[in-house]
Design an enzyme around this catalytic site. Structure first.
Site, short mmCIF file in Angstrom:
data_model
loop_
_atom_site.label_atom_id
_atom_site.label_comp_id
_atom_site.label_asym_id
_atom_site.label_seq_id
_atom_site.Cartn_x
_atom_site.Cartn_y
_atom_site.Cartn_z
N SER A 1 -11.46 24.35 2.73
CA SER A 1 -11.55 24.78 4.11
C SER A 1 -10.97 26.20 4.15
CB SER A 1 -10.77 23.84 5.03
OG SER A 1 -9.40 23.93 4.74
N ASP B 1 -9.02 -4.92 2.62
CA ASP B 1 -7.87 -5.72 2.19
C ASP B 1 -8.13 -7.22 2.33
OD1 ASP B 1 -6.33 -3.57 1.56
OD2 ASP B 1 -5.35 -3.46 3.51
N LYS C 1 -8.83 27.68 1.00
CA LYS C 1 -7.85 26.89 0.28
C LYS C 1 -8.51 25.58 -0.15
CE LYS C 1 -5.50 24.45 4.08
NZ LYS C 1 -6.42 24.54 5.21
N PHE D 1 -13.34 21.60 6.39
CA PHE D 1 -13.41 20.92 5.09
C PHE D 1 -14.66 20.05 5.04
CE2 PHE D 1 -12.59 17.23 2.47
CZ PHE D 1 -12.00 17.78 1.34
N ASP E 1 -7.12 24.13 11.40
CA ASP E 1 -7.27 22.90 10.61
C ASP E 1 -6.46 21.78 11.27
OD1 ASP E 1 -7.40 20.96 8.72
OD2 ASP E 1 -6.70 22.20 7.04
N ASP F 1 0.86 -1.18 0.00
CA ASP F 1 0.00 0.00 0.00
C ASP F 1 0.89 1.22 0.00
OD1 ASP F 1 -2.65 -0.40 -0.09
OD2 ASP F 1 -2.83 -0.96 2.03
#
Lengths: 670, 568
Positions: free
Chosen positions: A375, A513, A386, A368, A334, A297
């Site tokens: 956000s 998975d 942004k 967000f 954030d 991954d």
């Protein structure tokens, strides 16, 4: 090897005498035949004693043949003993567990952990030991997993997501959690671990089974050689005593590998355990040695998992400082890793430290949302946002504005490099672009290069765009990557590789998975992963370290190499033993055949005895090799084979000549 | 040993390799059903045979039907051939009025020819009518070689195919090997041999007056055609009792070279064909090099042993002699030795010199070549089979030592392949040793011996090694045409044939079903010197460990006796 301590040796010796029981010993055909030989020579000794014939040779041979069996048993016991001790402590943990179950009526009741069934909901309070395997369905807990992993640093497990699995036997240090039990009694992780370390569930791997066949076939071959020998000898006018025949047989049979074979497998499992990996079978470990493709991954394995801001690119006519400040303000509240990384980079660029920057008063943070894909912050009358290029485009379109060309160019450049661009606007004026970079873990490139050296291709799977994936793949030195992968991509990819004849390893943790893990030949699940992933895997990495596969591959290879090396050694030894025993038998009648006695052994008796003693002593001498394993070094295959052939093949021919000669000289002195 | 001999041998081998490469490529095309330059000539005949026998050319068989076909064909062959011999007195083409053959000898001969051995417990010209020679023995010379090649093809397909349930069609494989390979090559060889003076007629025996005025019966017959196939098909059964030492069978130095060449041709070509079929020419070459290395080691030992001056002669004051006993002067020491090595490494068994008369260590090499299962070039088709068993064993040990599940050509070996290979390798070896131990223990075994002590032991050992190796050559000192030897040797013949071929077909079935693992940096390179060393080492060690005690008592002891000038 810390196994060679008296606390292990004494019980192992006791165990090895117990294993003389022919009903258990017959599982090891080579040693069983040696035991029959020992019985025969013992009977001969007694007969000679009462008939007044010489007992020296039969007595000595009997002693050393019994010793051969005991040495072999000892090797197996010694390999088992550590696992047994660990199983004992695990079992005692398991027996004491009490669970608080929530019944259907919603009441809490205390039950013995052994009565828990799949689907039961239990509550675990701070300080309690978790009674069974399952997934957290409510709450967050700090868990001490040292009872299982030996790792003292506690880990956080929380409901939802891929970090919800808990294991019975671990301790909840803080928090209160609700768990849905995921397995029935007897199938839990603790149970399989106990079975595994005890060796009760140990199935023979195909390689081990093939090895058994080889050893048995060689035993039969030499049995026939030895049984027919008296006929040829009689034709040539000489007779051979039973003691000498038994000695010859035992010396020729592959007793060295036959005696050490069980120990090699058990010790291999134990070494895997020392790397904090629980393997569900020896088969999986050996398969790891054959793997030629590993699926990794991206997130969490190759990269740190979070993108980090690495550059600010201002728009035309915009002051760099303004861009940095506004980007920073919009990210102050954030909590996402990306947001925090923008703040960190901004502070660095502006040269400010610590808590000098605070969220301005009368400001409102706009978090967000997937809908807006943006956000930002409303502060001092300014609306700073942004977000992705598309999101900002939409925003400006509403106000009939467009994004300047320079920004498009910058966004393209960032994307081309495989990074993620964030566009920053203040009151609909585009200030610039923030470059978010995927950070490749340190050391991962070296690991991947190592994998390539041992013939394993690494393939990265990611949901990212092709460009991002390509850049990461290049940086980490991957052989291949699959971008924009959906969860089911993994499964189809594994199937595709397998159809081409590859053996595929995969490391996974998430519930999605699980199907791919079940399909992979070697499936390693993170201990921190979900229950579904852990069930589908055939190995569980207790440290949840994605590069653990490399260690497993090495151990898998070492087990095979050890078996091959000791088999070669065992067979190569026969040459010298022939040269010791055959002239001893025949030169009595035909002195001309004395030329075959190239070791110039003292007498016929001492020649036979020396060979038997050497044959017996070589087993304990090689126990450390069997337990530790023959080292696998990442060199070319040819170099590896040359080295092992030289040591175990050529050395196996030479060493017994020296050993037998030395023993013969010792016998002469005594 | 003259330098010119060695130079000639090198030229011989260069020619052999060139011809084998061409033939190997041709055979690859034939067996994969592609068009060759022979197709227009032969395909009509081939189609006709399929039609008559109602064989579907395109249908394929599982390994079980393939093995069943093999067993069926062999049993039918044994019954038919026995019947022809027993009844030959009532059958045509019998100008000598030879009577029917006794049942035990007939059965032994039938088994021996069907198993591609051609062990002859009798003297050919005194026992077999022309009819028997032609419809029985010669037919078997073709079909036993053909079906052996078919078995080899099945195993090769095990390596070349992936995830396939079938391994080919045994009838098609056999018919193609006969029509496209054996018959054309036999015709060419027979013509060359006839040009050298090998006889080819149906006359009754000729009585000639010798110089001393005595009378001598000169047997006649269609020799050239049978000799061509006996060499090409690694059969080895002579038309005359003394086989290729007979001047009618092998009259000149040139005919000797041609026959020796044809002994080695198909086995060598088969190895190269293996490489072509794998699409891996180098693999074929590597195997060929391994075999040639073992051949060279054996030949060197034979030459070394026979070129030394026999101490018995030396003591008698005779120096400057070679051990020419049992050898023909027209071939000489060198080419007799080359032939003896060639005929024992392949399962041919025809002789141009008497192996019984070689020095003891040379005899040991000959026995070793047969005892390990005739895998150095080996018999047509079956030689490569035997070699691949050793490869499986060698790759098992070598594979483990590099930390991989053993594999060869991308096919992984499990317990099944291991078990089958070991049965195939050890069962014939053990059969030979057990039967020989019985023969030296009981009166029926011992009464056939003409020589005592160590040499007698060698004669008995040689007979059984020859039988399990499906070789057919003999240490002539043993009278093997007795009930005891006919029956025990028959057992050995059958063990040597079926215990080799059936496991091979079984392995073919298992391997064909497997996937082909792609090569990687972790795969053992099977096309290099290391492969040669490991496989050759395994072959030598396996043989040495099995035969050490009996060889010590037989040829080694005899050698030591000779060195001490002891005789019996």
């Amino acid at each position: 090897m810390n196994l060679l301590r008296s606390e292990f040796i004494l019980p192992s010796l006791k165990e090895s005498v117990k294993k003389l029981n022919p009903f258990t010993l017959c599982k090891n055909p080579v040693m069983f035949v040696v035991e029959i030989g020992s019985v025969i020579t013992t009977v001969v000794t007694l007969r000679n004693f009462f008939s007044g014939e010489s007992v020296f040779l039969p007595l000595q041979v009997s002693i050393w043949l019994w010793a051969t069996v005991i040495f072999a048993n000892f090797a197996e016991s010694l390999a088992e003993i550590k696992g047994k001790a660990r199983a004992e402590s695990l079992r005692s943990t398991k027996n004491l567990l009490i669970a608080t179950r929530i019944s259907e009526s919603g009441k809490e009741e205390q039950v013995n952990a052994a009565l828990l069934k799949k689907g039961d909901i239990i509550v675990v309070h701070e300080g309690d030991t978790i009674p069974g395997d399952g997934d957290i369905i409510q709450g967050t807990g700090l868990i001490d997993e040292s009872a299982i992993t030996g790792e003292s640093a506690p880990v956080i497990r929380e409901s939802g997501g891929d970090r919800c699995g808990v294991t019975g036997g671990t301790k909840l240090l803080s928090g209160n959690i609700k768990i849905r039990i995921a397995v029935n009694q007897g199938e839990s992780f603790l149970d399989s671990m106990i079975k595994m370390v005890e060796g009760a569930k140990r199935q023979k791997s195909p390689n081990e089974a093939a090895m058994d066949i080889l050893i048995i076939a060689l035993t039969i071959l030499f049995l026939i050689v030895v049984v027919t020998l008296p006929a040829f000898a009689k034709y040539m006018g000489l007779s051979i005593s039973i003691t000498v025949l038994v000695s010859l047989l035992v010396c020729l049979m592959p007793t060295t590998i036959g005696g050490l074979l069980p120990a090699i497998g058990i010790a291999g499992m134990d070494r895997v355990l020392q790397h904090n990996v629980i393997a569900m079978s020896g088969r999986a470990i050996e398969a790891a040695g054959d793997v030629n493709i590993v699926l990794l991954d991206k997130t969490g394995t190759i990269t740190l998992g979070n993108r980090m801001a690495s550059e600010f690119i201002p728009a035309d006519g915009v002051d760099m400082k303004l861009l940095i400040e506004d980007a920073m303000y919009s990210s102050l509240a954030d909590e996402t890793p990306e947001g925090r990384s923008i703040v960190i980079l901004a502070k660095k660029e502006l040269g400010i430290h610590g808590g000098d920057i605070r969220q301005p008063e009368d400001s409102a943070f706009i978090p967000f949302t997937p809908e807006t894909a943006m956000s930002g912050i409303d502060m001092q009358g300014k609306k700073i946002r942004k977000g992705s290029l598309q999101a900002i485009e939409e925003l400006l379109k509403k106000n009939n504005l467009v994004i300047p060309d320079k920004i498009y160019t910058a966004v393209d450049q960032v994307s081309m490099a495989g990074d993620t661009p964030l566009v920053v606007v203040s009151d609909n004026v585009v200030l610039g672009v923030v470059r978010l970079k995927d950070i490749v873990k340190s050391g991962i490139a070296a690991r991947i290069a190592q994998l390539r050296n041992i013939g394993i291709k690494s393939v990265m799977i990611t949901g990212d765009t092709h460009l991002t994936a390509a850049s990461i793949a290049a940086e980490a030195g991957l052989d291949d990557f699959i971008a924009q992968a959906k969860p089911e991509t993994k499964l189809t990819l594994i199937r595709k590789y397998q159809n081409l004849g590859n053996l595929v390893a995969m490391i996974g943790d998430g519930t999605n998975d699980a199907p791919a893990l079940a399909q992979a030949d070697v499936a390693v699940a993170m201990n921190a992963g979900t229950q579904a992933a852990r069930e589908a895997a055939n190995m569980i990495d207790l440290d949840s370290s994605p590069t653990k596969l490399l260690d497993i591959v090495e151990i898998g290879k070492e087990i095979l190499i050890t078996r091959g090396a000791l088999t070669t050694f065992s067979i190569a030894n026969d040459v010298a033993k022939y040269f010791a025993i055959i002239p001893a038998i025949f030169a009595v009648k035909y002195p001309a055949l004395g030329v075959l006695n190239i070791m110039r052994l003292e007498s016929a008796e001492s020649a036979v005895l020396s060979a038997v003693i050497f044959n017996a002593l070589v087993i304990p001498a090689l126990i450390p090799v069997a337990l530790r394993g023959v080292k696998y070094s990442v060199t070319s295959v040819s170099a590896l084979l040359r080295r092992n052939l030289l040591i175990y093949g050529f050395g196996g021919i030479i060493l017994p000549f020296i050993g037998i000669k030395l023993i013969d000289m010792l016998i002469k002195v005594v | 040993m003259k330098l010119i001999d060695i130079a000639a041998l090198l030229i011989f081998f260069t020619a052999l390799i060139s011809a084998s490469l061409v033939l190997g490529k041709y055979m690859m095309k034939v067996f994969s059903g592609s068009k060759t330059f022979m197709t227009p000539v032969i395909h009509p005949i081939e189609r006709l045979i399929y039609k008559v026998c109602s064989i579907d050319e395109s249908s394929e068989m599982t390994w079980k039907s393939y093995a069943f076909g093999f067993i069926l064909f062999n049993i039918a062959g044994i019954i038919l051939l026995t019947a022809i011999q027993v009844a030959q007195g009532y059958l045509p083409l019998n100008p000598q009025k030879l009577p029917g053959v006794k049942w035990d000898s007939a059965l032994n001969t039938a088994i021996s020819f069907v198993t591609n051995t051609n062990w002859q417990g009798y003297s050919g010209e005194m026992t077999m009518s022309y009819f028997t020679q032609m419809t029985g023995l010669t037919v078997q010379n073709f079909v036993s070689a053909g079906i052996g090649m078919a078995a080899g093809l099945a195993l090769i397909r095990g390596f070349t195919r992936k995830e396939s349930a079938t391994v080919g069609n045994i009838w098609v494989d056999m018919i193609r090997s006969i029509l496209y390979v054996l018959i054309p090559l036999s015709i060419i060889t027979a013509v060359i041999l006839m040009s050298q003076g090998v006889i080819q007629n149906f006359h009754s025996y000729v009585t000639a007056e010798t110089l001393e005025g005595g009378k001598q019966i000169l047997p006649m017959g269609p020799a050239a055609s049978q000799i061509a196939i006996k060499q090409l098909g690694t059969n080895g059964g002579g038309f005359f009792n003394v086989n290729s030492a007979h001047p009618f069978e092998n009259p000149t130095f040139i005919s000797n070279l041609v026959e020796n060449f044809s002994i080695l041709l198909i086995p060598c070509a088969f190895v190269f064909m293996f490489g072509y079929m794998l699409n891996n020419r180098k693999q074929g070459q590597t195997i060929f090099i391994t075999m040639t290395l073992l051949f060279a080691i054996g030949l060197s030992l034979v030459l070394w042993s026979d070129y030394r001056i026999n101490p018995l002669y030396e003591n008698a004051g005779i120096t400057n002699v070679q051990n020419m006993e049992g050898k023909e002067t027209r071939f000489g020491m060198f080419w007799s030795s080359v032939w003896s090595e060639s005929t024992t490494v392949t399962s041919n068994g025809s002789v141009n010199s008497m192996h019984d008369s070689y020095m003891p260590l040379a005899g040991m090499v000959q026995m070793f070549n047969m005892g390990i299962g005739e895998v150095i070039y080996g018999g047509a088709g079956v030689g490569l089979i035997g070699f691949l068993f050793y490869v499986i064993l060698a790759m098992f040990v070598a594979g483990l030592m590099i930390g991989r599940t053993p594999e060869f050509m991308g096919k992984k070996f499990g317990p099944y392949e291991m078990g089958m290979s070991l049965v195939a390798l050890l069962l014939p070896m053990c059969t030979a040793v057990i039967l020989a131990s019985i023969a030296v223990s009981i009166q029926p075994g011992l009464s056939s011996l003409n020589n005592p002590s160590a040499h007698g032991l060698s004669e008995i050992l040689y007979a059984y090694f020859s039988a399990v190796g499906n070789n057919g050559s003999a240490f002539a000192g043993l009278n093997a045409n007795t009930l005891f030897y006919n029956s025990t040797l028959s057992i050995a013949l059958l063990a040597g044939r079926f215990a080799t071929v059936l496991p091979a077909i079984a392995i073919a079935g298992s391997l064909a079903q497997k996937k082909i693992v792609p090569d990687s940096a972790a795969t053992f390179p099977t096309r290099g010197i290391l492969f040669v060393a490991v496989v050759a080492g395994v072959i030598i060690i396996m043989g040495a460990l099995t035969f050490f005690p009996v060889f010590a008592l037989g040829p080694v002891l005899e050698h030591l006796f000779v060195q001490q000038s002891l005789s019996f």
